[in-house]
Design a protein around this motif. Structure first.
Motif, PDB file in Angstrom:
ATOM      1  N   ALA A 279     -61.474  22.271   3.786  1.00  0.00           N
ATOM      2  CA  ALA A 279     -60.187  21.598   3.595  1.00  0.00           C
ATOM      3  C   ALA A 279     -59.922  21.373   2.102  1.00  0.00           C
ATOM      4  O   ALA A 279     -58.811  21.578   1.615  1.00  0.00           O
ATOM      5  CB  ALA A 279     -60.154  20.275   4.336  1.00  0.00           C
ATOM      6  N   LEU A 280     -60.942  20.970   1.367  1.00  0.00           N
ATOM      7  CA  LEU A 280     -60.785  20.740  -0.057  1.00  0.00           C
ATOM      8  C   LEU A 280     -60.735  22.051  -0.839  1.00  0.00           C
ATOM      9  O   LEU A 280     -60.018  22.156  -1.833  1.00  0.00           O
ATOM     10  CB  LEU A 280     -61.935  19.863  -0.573  1.00  0.00           C
ATOM     11  CG  LEU A 280     -61.857  19.450  -2.037  1.00  0.00           C
ATOM     12  CD1 LEU A 280     -60.572  18.683  -2.325  1.00  0.00           C
ATOM     13  CD2 LEU A 280     -63.066  18.616  -2.402  1.00  0.00           C
TER      14      LEU A 280
ATOM     15  N   ARG B 151     -65.382  16.657  -4.011  1.00  0.00           N
ATOM     16  CA  ARG B 151     -64.470  15.630  -4.497  1.00  0.00           C
ATOM     17  C   ARG B 151     -63.336  16.269  -5.304  1.00  0.00           C
ATOM     18  O   ARG B 151     -63.503  17.313  -5.904  1.00  0.00           O
ATOM     19  CB  ARG B 151     -65.191  14.649  -5.424  1.00  0.00           C
ATOM     20  CG  ARG B 151     -66.403  13.961  -4.829  1.00  0.00           C
ATOM     21  CD  ARG B 151     -65.985  12.807  -3.946  1.00  0.00           C
ATOM     22  NE  ARG B 151     -67.094  11.961  -3.578  1.00  0.00           N
ATOM     23  CZ  ARG B 151     -67.734  12.027  -2.417  1.00  0.00           C
ATOM     24  NH1 ARG B 151     -67.411  12.941  -1.535  1.00  0.00           N
ATOM     25  NH2 ARG B 151     -68.691  11.185  -2.134  1.00  0.00           N
ATOM     26  N   ALA B 152     -62.196  15.576  -5.315  1.00  0.00           N
ATOM     27  CA  ALA B 152     -61.074  15.953  -6.171  1.00  0.00           C
ATOM     28  C   ALA B 152     -60.730  14.728  -7.009  1.00  0.00           C
ATOM     29  O   ALA B 152     -61.015  13.592  -6.617  1.00  0.00           O
ATOM     30  CB  ALA B 152     -59.873  16.384  -5.337  1.00  0.00           C
ATOM     31  N   TYR B 153     -60.124  14.970  -8.162  1.00  0.00           N
ATOM     32  CA  TYR B 153     -59.830  13.885  -9.092  1.00  0.00           C
ATOM     33  C   TYR B 153     -58.402  14.001  -9.612  1.00  0.00           C
ATOM     34  O   TYR B 153     -57.893  15.095  -9.790  1.00  0.00           O
ATOM     35  CB  TYR B 153     -60.807  13.930 -10.281  1.00  0.00           C
ATOM     36  CG  TYR B 153     -62.242  13.899  -9.841  1.00  0.00           C
ATOM     37  CD1 TYR B 153     -62.882  12.692  -9.590  1.00  0.00           C
ATOM     38  CD2 TYR B 153     -62.956  15.075  -9.644  1.00  0.00           C
ATOM     39  CE1 TYR B 153     -64.203  12.663  -9.151  1.00  0.00           C
ATOM     40  CE2 TYR B 153     -64.272  15.056  -9.211  1.00  0.00           C
ATOM     41  CZ  TYR B 153     -64.892  13.840  -8.965  1.00  0.00           C
ATOM     42  OH  TYR B 153     -66.189  13.816  -8.536  1.00  0.00           O
ATOM     43  N   PHE B 154     -57.769  12.844  -9.843  1.00  0.00           N
ATOM     44  CA  PHE B 154     -56.460  12.813 -10.486  1.00  0.00           C
ATOM     45  C   PHE B 154     -56.390  11.580 -11.369  1.00  0.00           C
ATOM     46  O   PHE B 154     -57.193  10.663 -11.249  1.00  0.00           O
ATOM     47  CB  PHE B 154     -55.317  12.858  -9.460  1.00  0.00           C
ATOM     48  CG  PHE B 154     -55.164  11.611  -8.629  1.00  0.00           C
ATOM     49  CD1 PHE B 154     -54.287  10.603  -9.007  1.00  0.00           C
ATOM     50  CD2 PHE B 154     -55.881  11.451  -7.446  1.00  0.00           C
ATOM     51  CE1 PHE B 154     -54.136   9.455  -8.241  1.00  0.00           C
ATOM     52  CE2 PHE B 154     -55.735  10.316  -6.672  1.00  0.00           C
ATOM     53  CZ  PHE B 154     -54.869   9.310  -7.068  1.00  0.00           C
ATOM     54  N   ARG B 155     -55.406  11.578 -12.272  1.00  0.00           N
ATOM     55  CA  ARG B 155     -55.212  10.421 -13.150  1.00  0.00           C
ATOM     56  C   ARG B 155     -53.777   9.949 -13.029  1.00  0.00           C
ATOM     57  O   ARG B 155     -52.880  10.706 -12.641  1.00  0.00           O
ATOM     58  CB  ARG B 155     -55.584  10.735 -14.588  1.00  0.00           C
ATOM     59  CG  ARG B 155     -54.689  11.707 -15.297  1.00  0.00           C
ATOM     60  CD  ARG B 155     -54.911  11.750 -16.815  1.00  0.00           C
ATOM     61  NE  ARG B 155     -56.284  11.850 -17.241  1.00  0.00           N
ATOM     62  CZ  ARG B 155     -56.795  12.858 -17.938  1.00  0.00           C
ATOM     63  NH1 ARG B 155     -56.040  13.881 -18.285  1.00  0.00           N
ATOM     64  NH2 ARG B 155     -58.047  12.860 -18.302  1.00  0.00           N
TER      65      ARG B 155
ATOM     66  N   ALA C 159     -57.325  12.141   2.949  1.00  0.00           N
ATOM     67  CA  ALA C 159     -58.460  11.861   2.067  1.00  0.00           C
ATOM     68  C   ALA C 159     -58.520  10.358   1.825  1.00  0.00           C
ATOM     69  O   ALA C 159     -57.611   9.616   2.196  1.00  0.00           O
ATOM     70  CB  ALA C 159     -58.311  12.605   0.753  1.00  0.00           C
ATOM     71  N   THR C 160     -59.577   9.940   1.172  1.00  0.00           N
ATOM     72  CA  THR C 160     -59.735   8.550   0.768  1.00  0.00           C
ATOM     73  C   THR C 160     -59.809   8.508  -0.751  1.00  0.00           C
ATOM     74  O   THR C 160     -60.580   9.253  -1.357  1.00  0.00           O
ATOM     75  CB  THR C 160     -61.024   7.948   1.372  1.00  0.00           C
ATOM     76  OG1 THR C 160     -60.949   8.050   2.797  1.00  0.00           O
ATOM     77  CG2 THR C 160     -61.182   6.492   0.987  1.00  0.00           C
ATOM     78  N   ALA C 161     -58.996   7.645  -1.349  1.00  0.00           N
ATOM     79  CA  ALA C 161     -58.955   7.507  -2.808  1.00  0.00           C
ATOM     80  C   ALA C 161     -59.810   6.330  -3.248  1.00  0.00           C
ATOM     81  O   ALA C 161     -59.853   5.294  -2.588  1.00  0.00           O
ATOM     82  CB  ALA C 161     -57.512   7.307  -3.265  1.00  0.00           C
ATOM     83  N   ARG C 162     -60.471   6.516  -4.383  1.00  0.00           N
ATOM     84  CA  ARG C 162     -61.304   5.452  -4.956  1.00  0.00           C
ATOM     85  C   ARG C 162     -61.092   5.424  -6.463  1.00  0.00           C
ATOM     86  O   ARG C 162     -61.198   6.455  -7.133  1.00  0.00           O
ATOM     87  CB  ARG C 162     -62.775   5.715  -4.645  1.00  0.00           C
ATOM     88  CG  ARG C 162     -63.729   4.656  -5.203  1.00  0.00           C
ATOM     89  CD  ARG C 162     -65.159   4.903  -4.744  1.00  0.00           C
ATOM     90  NE  ARG C 162     -65.759   6.056  -5.373  1.00  0.00           N
ATOM     91  CZ  ARG C 162     -66.502   6.028  -6.486  1.00  0.00           C
ATOM     92  NH1 ARG C 162     -66.719   4.894  -7.111  1.00  0.00           N
ATOM     93  NH2 ARG C 162     -67.022   7.140  -6.970  1.00  0.00           N
ATOM     94  N   LEU C 163     -60.763   4.238  -6.989  1.00  0.00           N
ATOM     95  CA  LEU C 163     -60.593   4.064  -8.430  1.00  0.00           C
ATOM     96  C   LEU C 163     -61.951   4.196  -9.106  1.00  0.00           C
ATOM     97  O   LEU C 163     -62.934   3.588  -8.679  1.00  0.00           O
ATOM     98  CB  LEU C 163     -59.993   2.688  -8.726  1.00  0.00           C
ATOM     99  CG  LEU C 163     -59.790   2.327 -10.192  1.00  0.00           C
ATOM    100  CD1 LEU C 163     -58.809   3.279 -10.863  1.00  0.00           C
ATOM    101  CD2 LEU C 163     -59.307   0.889 -10.313  1.00  0.00           C
TER     102      LEU C 163
ATOM    103  N   VAL D  34     -61.939  14.836   2.391  1.00  0.00           N
ATOM    104  CA  VAL D  34     -60.718  15.610   2.605  1.00  0.00           C
ATOM    105  C   VAL D  34     -60.852  16.431   3.894  1.00  0.00           C
ATOM    106  O   VAL D  34     -61.785  17.215   4.050  1.00  0.00           O
ATOM    107  CB  VAL D  34     -60.431  16.548   1.410  1.00  0.00           C
ATOM    108  CG1 VAL D  34     -59.200  17.394   1.662  1.00  0.00           C
ATOM    109  CG2 VAL D  34     -60.268  15.735   0.138  1.00  0.00           C
ATOM    110  N   THR D  35     -59.928  16.186   4.819  1.00  0.00           N
ATOM    111  CA  THR D  35     -59.892  16.939   6.078  1.00  0.00           C
ATOM    112  C   THR D  35     -58.465  17.340   6.376  1.00  0.00           C
ATOM    113  O   THR D  35     -57.524  16.613   6.074  1.00  0.00           O
ATOM    114  CB  THR D  35     -60.439  16.108   7.264  1.00  0.00           C
ATOM    115  OG1 THR D  35     -59.728  14.872   7.341  1.00  0.00           O
ATOM    116  CG2 THR D  35     -61.922  15.816   7.101  1.00  0.00           C
TER     117      THR D  35
END
Length: 135
Positions: free
Chosen positions: A9-10, A43-47, A82-86, A130-131
């Protein structure tokens, strides 16, 4: 065996330049925001700017949806959850370096400058679990 691209999925997001990040409001409605992502492992990352409204929504509801989209945010592919984490400290620095490497002009120069001029901190988030979602 897990590749450097993570889950299937990711994996489909690894080559995407922009994804539509959907965050949930207290009333249950979703808010769409185009973001650049960088994928490493599972994992994926964004800002995002520290003053962005999505930060409050992510704090209250870390479960998000993502889907490929155009630079203007028009969806071009199927959704995933997905689940986001700071992130903070070294994790945030590592995520920032990964994003800067993938987007040397837009993120490394443009976004850093924009956040400095706006006098807002730059926050980094991790997307995990991510699914794919049915359309």
């Amino acid at each position: 065996m897990m590749t450097d691209q993570g889950s299937p999925a990711l994996h489909r997001f690894a080559a995407e330049k922009v994804v539509q990040l959907q965050t949930r409001k207290r009333d249950g409605s979703w808010v769409d925001t185009p973001v650049n992502i960088a994928v490493k492992g599972d994992r994926a990352y964004f800002r995002t700017p520290g003053r962005a409204s999505k930060n409050k929504r992510l704090r209250n509801f870390p479960d998000v949806r993502i889907r490929p989209c155009t630079w203007s945010g028009k969806p071009t592919g199927s959704p995933a959850q997905a689940t986001a984490r700071l992130l903070s400290g070294e994790e945030a620095r590592a995520a920032g370096a990964l994003i800067d490497k993938k987007y040397p002009v837009v993120q490394r120069i443009g976004v850093h400058l924009a956040h400095r001029l706006a006098r807002t901190p730059t926050l980094h988030y991790e997307l995990s679990g991510v699914t794919d979602l049915p359309e």
